[in-house]
Design a protein around this motif. Structure first.
Motif, PDB file in Angstrom:
ATOM      1  N   ALA A  18       0.834  -1.204   0.000  1.00 29.18           N
ATOM      2  CA  ALA A  18       0.000   0.000   0.000  1.00 29.18           C
ATOM      3  C   ALA A  18       0.864   1.248   0.000  1.00 29.18           C
ATOM      4  O   ALA A  18       0.579   2.215  -0.714  1.00 29.18           O
ATOM      5  N   GLY A  19       1.921   1.241   0.789  1.00 29.87           N
ATOM      6  CA  GLY A  19       2.814   2.389   0.826  1.00 29.87           C
ATOM      7  C   GLY A  19       3.568   2.585  -0.468  1.00 29.87           C
ATOM      8  O   GLY A  19       3.777   3.713  -0.927  1.00 29.87           O
ATOM      9  N   TRP A  20       3.990   1.506  -1.080  1.00 28.63           N
ATOM     10  CA  TRP A  20       4.781   1.592  -2.318  1.00 28.63           C
ATOM     11  C   TRP A  20       3.933   2.067  -3.499  1.00 28.63           C
ATOM     12  O   TRP A  20       4.312   2.969  -4.238  1.00 28.63           O
ATOM     13  N   PHE A  21       2.757   1.455  -3.660  1.00 27.15           N
ATOM     14  CA  PHE A  21       1.941   1.752  -4.830  1.00 27.15           C
ATOM     15  C   PHE A  21       0.969   2.912  -4.610  1.00 27.15           C
ATOM     16  O   PHE A  21       0.593   3.581  -5.568  1.00 27.15           O
ATOM     17  N   GLY A  22       0.535   3.128  -3.381  1.00 31.33           N
ATOM     18  CA  GLY A  22      -0.496   4.138  -3.144  1.00 31.33           C
ATOM     19  C   GLY A  22      -0.025   5.355  -2.386  1.00 31.33           C
ATOM     20  O   GLY A  22      -0.787   6.298  -2.217  1.00 31.33           O
ATOM     21  N   GLY A  23       1.182   5.326  -1.890  1.00 32.66           N
ATOM     22  CA  GLY A  23       1.676   6.458  -1.130  1.00 32.66           C
ATOM     23  C   GLY A  23       1.328   6.350   0.348  1.00 32.66           C
ATOM     24  O   GLY A  23       0.772   5.363   0.827  1.00 32.66           O
ATOM     25  N   PHE A  24       1.681   7.406   1.061  1.00 31.17           N
ATOM     26  CA  PHE A  24       1.510   7.402   2.515  1.00 31.17           C
ATOM     27  C   PHE A  24       0.034   7.372   2.921  1.00 31.17           C
ATOM     28  O   PHE A  24      -0.330   6.749   3.910  1.00 31.17           O
ATOM     29  N   GLY A  25      -0.822   8.047   2.175  1.00 28.83           N
ATOM     30  CA  GLY A  25      -2.260   8.038   2.489  1.00 28.83           C
ATOM     31  C   GLY A  25      -2.848   6.639   2.415  1.00 28.83           C
ATOM     32  O   GLY A  25      -3.628   6.236   3.280  1.00 28.83           O
ATOM     33  N   ALA A  26      -2.460   5.880   1.392  1.00 31.84           N
ATOM     34  CA  ALA A  26      -2.932   4.498   1.267  1.00 31.84           C
ATOM     35  C   ALA A  26      -2.387   3.637   2.399  1.00 31.84           C
ATOM     36  O   ALA A  26      -3.085   2.773   2.928  1.00 31.84           O
TER      37      ALA A  26
END
Length: 71
Positions: A18-26
């Protein structure tokens, strides 16, 4: 019984993706939903209410001991 190390590994991998593909918000969204899922799972496994869960294990153990003494 579920291996807790495996569950931790899977949760960590989900947060990492989630952090890698969606960023910190994800990352935060997945972490928050994971926490909600954990609480709901514990409530269902233990068969207790939300107030009992939030009060802590020590209170439940003390109450269980008093209930056993009454029987």
């Amino acid at each position: 019984m579920v291996n807790k190390a495996l569950v931790g590994l899977l949760a960590g991998m989900a947060l990492g993706f989630a952090g890698w593909f969606g960023g910190f918000g994800a990352f935060l969204l997945v972490a928050a939903l994971g926490a909600v899922g954990f609480v709901l799972g514990r409530l269902m496994d233990d068969g207790i209410g939300i107030r009992e869960f939030l009060s802590g294990r020590a209170d439940r153990v003390a109450r269980d001991g008093r209930d056993r003494e009454r029987r």
